[in-house]
Design a protein around this motif. Structure first.
Motif, PDB file in Angstrom:
ATOM      1  N   GLU A 393     -23.407  76.183 -46.794  1.00 33.74           N
ATOM      2  CA  GLU A 393     -22.053  76.096 -47.335  1.00 33.74           C
ATOM      3  C   GLU A 393     -21.766  77.237 -48.306  1.00 33.74           C
ATOM      4  OE1 GLU A 393     -19.313  72.962 -49.926  1.00 33.74           O
ATOM      5  OE2 GLU A 393     -21.202  72.303 -49.038  1.00 33.74           O
ATOM      6  N   ALA A 394     -22.733  77.539 -49.177  1.00 37.66           N
ATOM      7  CA  ALA A 394     -22.536  78.586 -50.170  1.00 37.66           C
ATOM      8  C   ALA A 394     -22.358  79.954 -49.526  1.00 37.66           C
ATOM      9  CB  ALA A 394     -23.720  78.608 -51.141  1.00 37.66           C
ATOM     10  N   VAL A 395     -23.210  80.273 -48.534  1.00 40.72           N
ATOM     11  CA  VAL A 395     -23.130  81.578 -47.869  1.00 40.72           C
ATOM     12  C   VAL A 395     -21.820  81.698 -47.105  1.00 40.72           C
ATOM     13  CG1 VAL A 395     -24.164  82.994 -46.048  1.00 40.72           C
ATOM     14  CG2 VAL A 395     -25.629  81.872 -47.753  1.00 40.72           C
ATOM     15  N   GLU A 396     -21.401  80.620 -46.469  1.00 40.12           N
ATOM     16  CA  GLU A 396     -20.139  80.644 -45.717  1.00 40.12           C
ATOM     17  C   GLU A 396     -18.952  80.930 -46.649  1.00 40.12           C
ATOM     18  OE1 GLU A 396     -17.457  77.723 -42.828  1.00 40.12           O
ATOM     19  OE2 GLU A 396     -19.513  77.182 -43.343  1.00 40.12           O
ATOM     20  N   GLU A 397     -19.055  80.476 -47.902  1.00 39.83           N
ATOM     21  CA  GLU A 397     -17.976  80.691 -48.869  1.00 39.83           C
ATOM     22  C   GLU A 397     -18.100  82.018 -49.602  1.00 39.83           C
ATOM     23  OE1 GLU A 397     -18.122  77.339 -51.445  1.00 39.83           O
ATOM     24  OE2 GLU A 397     -17.350  75.921 -49.945  1.00 39.83           O
ATOM     25  N   GLY A 398     -19.105  82.820 -49.254  1.00 42.81           N
ATOM     26  CA  GLY A 398     -19.226  84.154 -49.833  1.00 42.81           C
ATOM     27  C   GLY A 398     -20.038  84.236 -51.119  1.00 42.81           C
ATOM     28  N   HIS A 399     -20.802  83.204 -51.416  1.00 36.94           N
ATOM     29  CA  HIS A 399     -21.616  83.226 -52.633  1.00 36.94           C
ATOM     30  C   HIS A 399     -22.970  83.882 -52.371  1.00 36.94           C
ATOM     31  CE1 HIS A 399     -18.791  80.586 -54.710  1.00 36.94           C
ATOM     32  NE2 HIS A 399     -18.798  79.793 -53.649  1.00 36.94           N
ATOM     33  N   GLN A 400     -23.563  84.393 -53.453  1.00 40.40           N
ATOM     34  CA  GLN A 400     -24.941  84.873 -53.384  1.00 40.40           C
ATOM     35  C   GLN A 400     -25.797  83.915 -54.201  1.00 40.40           C
ATOM     36  OE1 GLN A 400     -24.069  89.448 -53.909  1.00 40.40           O
ATOM     37  NE2 GLN A 400     -26.085  89.173 -52.993  1.00 40.40           N
ATOM     38  N   VAL A 401     -26.935  83.532 -53.633  1.00 40.48           N
ATOM     39  CA  VAL A 401     -27.696  82.409 -54.177  1.00 40.48           C
ATOM     40  C   VAL A 401     -29.107  82.836 -54.569  1.00 40.48           C
ATOM     41  CG1 VAL A 401     -28.379  80.013 -53.809  1.00 40.48           C
ATOM     42  CG2 VAL A 401     -26.413  80.947 -52.556  1.00 40.48           C
ATOM     43  N   SER A 419     -34.383  80.302 -42.781  1.00 41.56           N
ATOM     44  CA  SER A 419     -34.446  81.123 -41.567  1.00 41.56           C
ATOM     45  C   SER A 419     -34.114  80.296 -40.328  1.00 41.56           C
ATOM     46  CB  SER A 419     -35.845  81.741 -41.427  1.00 41.56           C
ATOM     47  OG  SER A 419     -36.128  82.600 -42.501  1.00 41.56           O
ATOM     48  N   SER A 420     -34.584  79.044 -40.312  1.00 38.35           N
ATOM     49  CA  SER A 420     -34.287  78.156 -39.182  1.00 38.35           C
ATOM     50  C   SER A 420     -32.791  77.890 -39.082  1.00 38.35           C
ATOM     51  CB  SER A 420     -35.048  76.831 -39.338  1.00 38.35           C
ATOM     52  OG  SER A 420     -36.446  77.047 -39.311  1.00 38.35           O
ATOM     53  N   ALA A 421     -32.114  77.937 -40.235  1.00 37.56           N
ATOM     54  CA  ALA A 421     -30.665  77.732 -40.256  1.00 37.56           C
ATOM     55  C   ALA A 421     -29.912  79.049 -40.075  1.00 37.56           C
ATOM     56  CB  ALA A 421     -30.254  77.069 -41.573  1.00 37.56           C
ATOM     57  N   LYS A 422     -30.634  80.127 -39.698  1.00 38.94           N
ATOM     58  CA  LYS A 422     -30.050  81.456 -39.447  1.00 38.94           C
ATOM     59  C   LYS A 422     -29.427  82.061 -40.713  1.00 38.94           C
ATOM     60  CE  LYS A 422     -31.005  80.760 -35.090  1.00 38.94           C
ATOM     61  NZ  LYS A 422     -32.233  81.363 -34.516  1.00 38.94           N
ATOM     62  N   ILE A 423     -30.047  81.789 -41.869  1.00 35.34           N
ATOM     63  CA  ILE A 423     -29.557  82.349 -43.131  1.00 35.34           C
ATOM     64  C   ILE A 423     -30.515  83.454 -43.561  1.00 35.34           C
ATOM     65  CG2 ILE A 423     -29.047  81.857 -45.558  1.00 35.34           C
ATOM     66  CD1 ILE A 423     -28.528  78.948 -44.734  1.00 35.34           C
ATOM     67  N   PRO A 424     -30.077  84.710 -43.585  1.00 32.28           N
ATOM     68  CA  PRO A 424     -30.963  85.813 -43.990  1.00 32.28           C
ATOM     69  C   PRO A 424     -31.279  85.742 -45.476  1.00 32.28           C
ATOM     70  CG  PRO A 424     -28.731  86.617 -43.634  1.00 32.28           C
ATOM     71  CD  PRO A 424     -28.731  85.180 -43.202  1.00 32.28           C
ATOM     72  N   SER A 425     -32.486  86.182 -45.847  1.00 34.27           N
ATOM     73  CA  SER A 425     -32.886  86.072 -47.241  1.00 34.27           C
ATOM     74  C   SER A 425     -33.937  87.115 -47.594  1.00 34.27           C
ATOM     75  CB  SER A 425     -33.445  84.673 -47.529  1.00 34.27           C
ATOM     76  OG  SER A 425     -34.645  84.457 -46.791  1.00 34.27           O
ATOM     77  N   ALA A 426     -34.167  87.260 -48.919  1.00 32.37           N
ATOM     78  CA  ALA A 426     -35.265  88.074 -49.441  1.00 32.37           C
ATOM     79  C   ALA A 426     -36.196  87.152 -50.209  1.00 32.37           C
ATOM     80  CB  ALA A 426     -34.723  89.174 -50.345  1.00 32.37           C
ATOM     81  N   TYR A 427     -37.430  87.640 -50.450  1.00 37.40           N
ATOM     82  CA  TYR A 427     -38.436  86.781 -51.074  1.00 37.40           C
ATOM     83  C   TYR A 427     -39.251  87.589 -52.081  1.00 37.40           C
ATOM     84  CZ  TYR A 427     -42.446  83.623 -51.531  1.00 37.40           C
ATOM     85  OH  TYR A 427     -43.418  82.796 -52.029  1.00 37.40           O
ATOM     86  N   LEU A 428     -39.517  86.961 -53.259  1.00 38.06           N
ATOM     87  CA  LEU A 428     -40.296  87.643 -54.301  1.00 38.06           C
ATOM     88  C   LEU A 428     -41.213  86.651 -55.000  1.00 38.06           C
ATOM     89  CD1 LEU A 428     -40.775  90.163 -56.189  1.00 38.06           C
ATOM     90  CD2 LEU A 428     -38.920  89.268 -57.611  1.00 38.06           C
ATOM     91  N   ASP A 429     -42.512  86.954 -55.004  1.00 35.09           N
ATOM     92  CA  ASP A 429     -43.443  86.223 -55.860  1.00 35.09           C
ATOM     93  C   ASP A 429     -44.455  87.237 -56.393  1.00 35.09           C
ATOM     94  OD1 ASP A 429     -45.457  86.648 -53.962  1.00 35.09           O
ATOM     95  OD2 ASP A 429     -45.338  84.632 -53.128  1.00 35.09           O
TER      96      ASP A 429
END
Length: 548
Positions: A393-401, A419-429
């Protein structure tokens, strides 16, 4: 009644003499009992001020004292113009901070800059260094920071003070091939990590420094650590601790920082514990708390975002209570009974059993997130399902999370769910090697979601592109969470920031949320408001409350 040889007499019971008795008594308590005579440290400005104010005492009001008195009433502090070479427009509160830092540096004093995260502590510090360099050449300033923040200091120096000659120490002598003296040659500013500073403490001790600046100084709050010892023994006329959280667990951490920056202000550790820590934390002595805050005031500068950064958009917070899946609930309750019996049998001897107790608490926290993190048996995770829905919902509304967790295994599972929901992302640890590239992915808008571990993202990041922050797991000490949230809610943010805290209902997480509210009081009462305080370390009673 006291009778002088001349026959003159005067009463010994008077407000002035009672105040003098109290001042002498406090100074005596803070003195090392092995020392000779009664001394007042030059950092104990408030004691000097009270002494000088007594009509029965003629204190020497030398030039240094008249100047130093400005620190007691910072409203009287002379505001300096920022150095011409500074490539930044300072806000009013930042100009005050820069002037305060410059005053300390000019008078060879130290202090703690404890502004809220995101208010520009770095630029205030760089402005002070730039002014010092313009006034006169000399040995370099040494900045010690967490490894992940070293490059950020170098970048900020290049941006705000490009005239400064900056050297970054990023390896030991064996790897860099040169001695520390050669590596720091002709520098105005040397930046290194706590790890390297600790490893090469003797080499740093052998060089001359204009000042020592400890960024994220809570990293050396343990007075028994090698890093704390290296900072305390380093010879420098000016020492500054920079941290938004000068105290996280107990007053002893505050003492540890001031023992480096303002030696003598709070006495030795035993004296401090007897005079301040025990009365405040254990006995809830409001008068001693007021006294402590008065002593700290000249050398501790703290501003809150809501007080000085009115232009910041609002931050809204919402707790999302989630019901465990029935299968997950069954697994959780079964393991809870086992761990409860074990911990309640250990808690009466916290000192000996602390590791095992916290291991059980950590296990229950992980189990509240996802059964498969602890047990071979698995069940649907309510948090992963809720997160996937929220992100879509957040990505569809143009938010960055920004998505945060203390547990990298669960953070990895959360990213897989995205990723399963087709939402691209970055990762940091902490294991991420291409940190800058990953951060750039999110800041440029290439990906709308950034999964960050609290340990890796708690400081040193500016992520004002994010306007949604999701905390996947709560813990009782809010300092790390607030630091991470303030990666987004800081100067430069133009949008309202929405913070979601996910809590598994009727689990240890629910108890953590209640406990966290009470533990926040120590920080607020000592650094912000008035009243008594209590220890923020987990007690046996706290442990039992978590397992009820």
């Amino acid at each position: 009644m006291f009778v002088l040889p001349s026959g003159t007499y005067f009463p010994l019971i008077s407000p002035e003499l009672e105040q003098l008795r109290r001042i002498i008594d406090e100074a005596r308590q803070l003195n090392d009992p092995r020392g000779r005579g009664l001394r007042i440290s030059r950092y104990q400005v408030d004691l000097w001020e009270e002494l000088a104010g007594l009509p029965t005492v003629q204190a020497q009001r030398e030039a240094w004292w008249q100047n130093l008195a400005q620190l007691s009433d910072q409203a009287q502090l002379v505001h300096l113009d920022p150095p011409e070479a500074l490539q930044a427009e300072l806000r009013d509160y930042q100009r005050h901070g820069y002037s305060w830092l410059s005053f300390l540096y000019d008078h060879r004093l130290g202090g703690v800059l404890a502004d809220d995260m995101g208010l520009g502590k770095t630029v205030q510090t760089l402005a002070m260094i730039q002014r010092a360099r313009q006034q006169s050449p000399g040995p370099p300033f040494l900045i010690v920071a967490p490894t992940s923040v070293v490059s950020n200091w170098a970048a900020e120096a290049a941006r705000f003070t490009p005239d400064l000659r900056v050297r970054t120490i990023s390896a030991t002598e064996a790897r860099r091939g040169t001695g520390l003296s050669a590596a720091a040659q002709d520098a105005d500013l040397v930046i290194t990590s706590y790890a390297l500073f600790r490893m090469e403490a003797e080499q740093y001790q052998q060089l001359s420094w204009a000042g020592l600046i400890l960024d994220e100084a809570q990293m050396i709050k343990n007075h028994t650590s090698r890093g704390h010892r290296a900072a305390r023994t380093l010879s420098a006329p000016f020492k500054l601790a920079v941290t938004g959280t000068p105290m996280e667990n107990s007053l002893q951490e505050l003492w540890a920082l001031f023992s480096i920056t303002c030696p003598g202000l709070l006495g030795g550790r035993d004296q401090f514990n007897r005079v301040y820590r025990t009365p405040i934390e254990k006995e809830r002595d409001a008068a001693r708390l007021t006294q402590l805050k008065r002593r700290l005031r000249p050398f501790l500068l703290r501003r809150r975002k809501e007080d000085v950064a009115a232009e910041l958009p609002p931050k809204q917070e919402q707790v999302l209570e989630l019901e465990l899946d029935p299968g997950h609930r069954r697994i959780y309750d079964r393991r809870l009974q086992r761990e409860r019996l074990k911990v309640l049998g250990l808690v009466d001897n916290m000192a000996a059993n602390r590791f095992e107790i916290f291991r059980s608490l950590t296990l229950l926290r992980q189990l509240a997130l996802d059964a498969s993190l602890v047990e071979e048996e698995s069940a649907p995770s309510a948090k992963l399902m809720a997160l996937s829905s929220l992100l879509a919902e957040a990505v569809e509304e143009g938010h960055q999370v920004l998505v945060l967790s203390q547990f990298t295994r669960f953070l990895t599972k959360a990213r897989k769910a995205a990723s399963s929901a087709k939402i691209p992302s970055a990762y940091l640890d902490g294991s991420t090697t291409d940190r800058d590239a990953v951060i750039s992915q999110f800041r440029s808008g290439e990906v709308p979601v950034f999964f960050v571990s609290l340990k890796a993202g708690g400081f040193g990041l500016n992520l004002v592109e994010a306007d949604y922050v999701v905390l996947l797991d709560p813990w009782w000490n809010p300092a790390a969470e607030e630091q991470a949230i303030d990666r987004a809610h800081r100067i430069g943010q133009t949008r309202s920031v929405m913070v979601y805290r996910m809590v598994s209902k009727d689990t240890i997480e629910s108890k953590v949320m209640a406990l966290k509210e009470s533990k926040q009081e120590l920080f607020d009462r000592v650094l912000e408001s008035t009243g008594a305080a209590e220890s923020s370390q987990l007690s046996a009673a706290d442990i039992r409350a978590l397992l009820e």
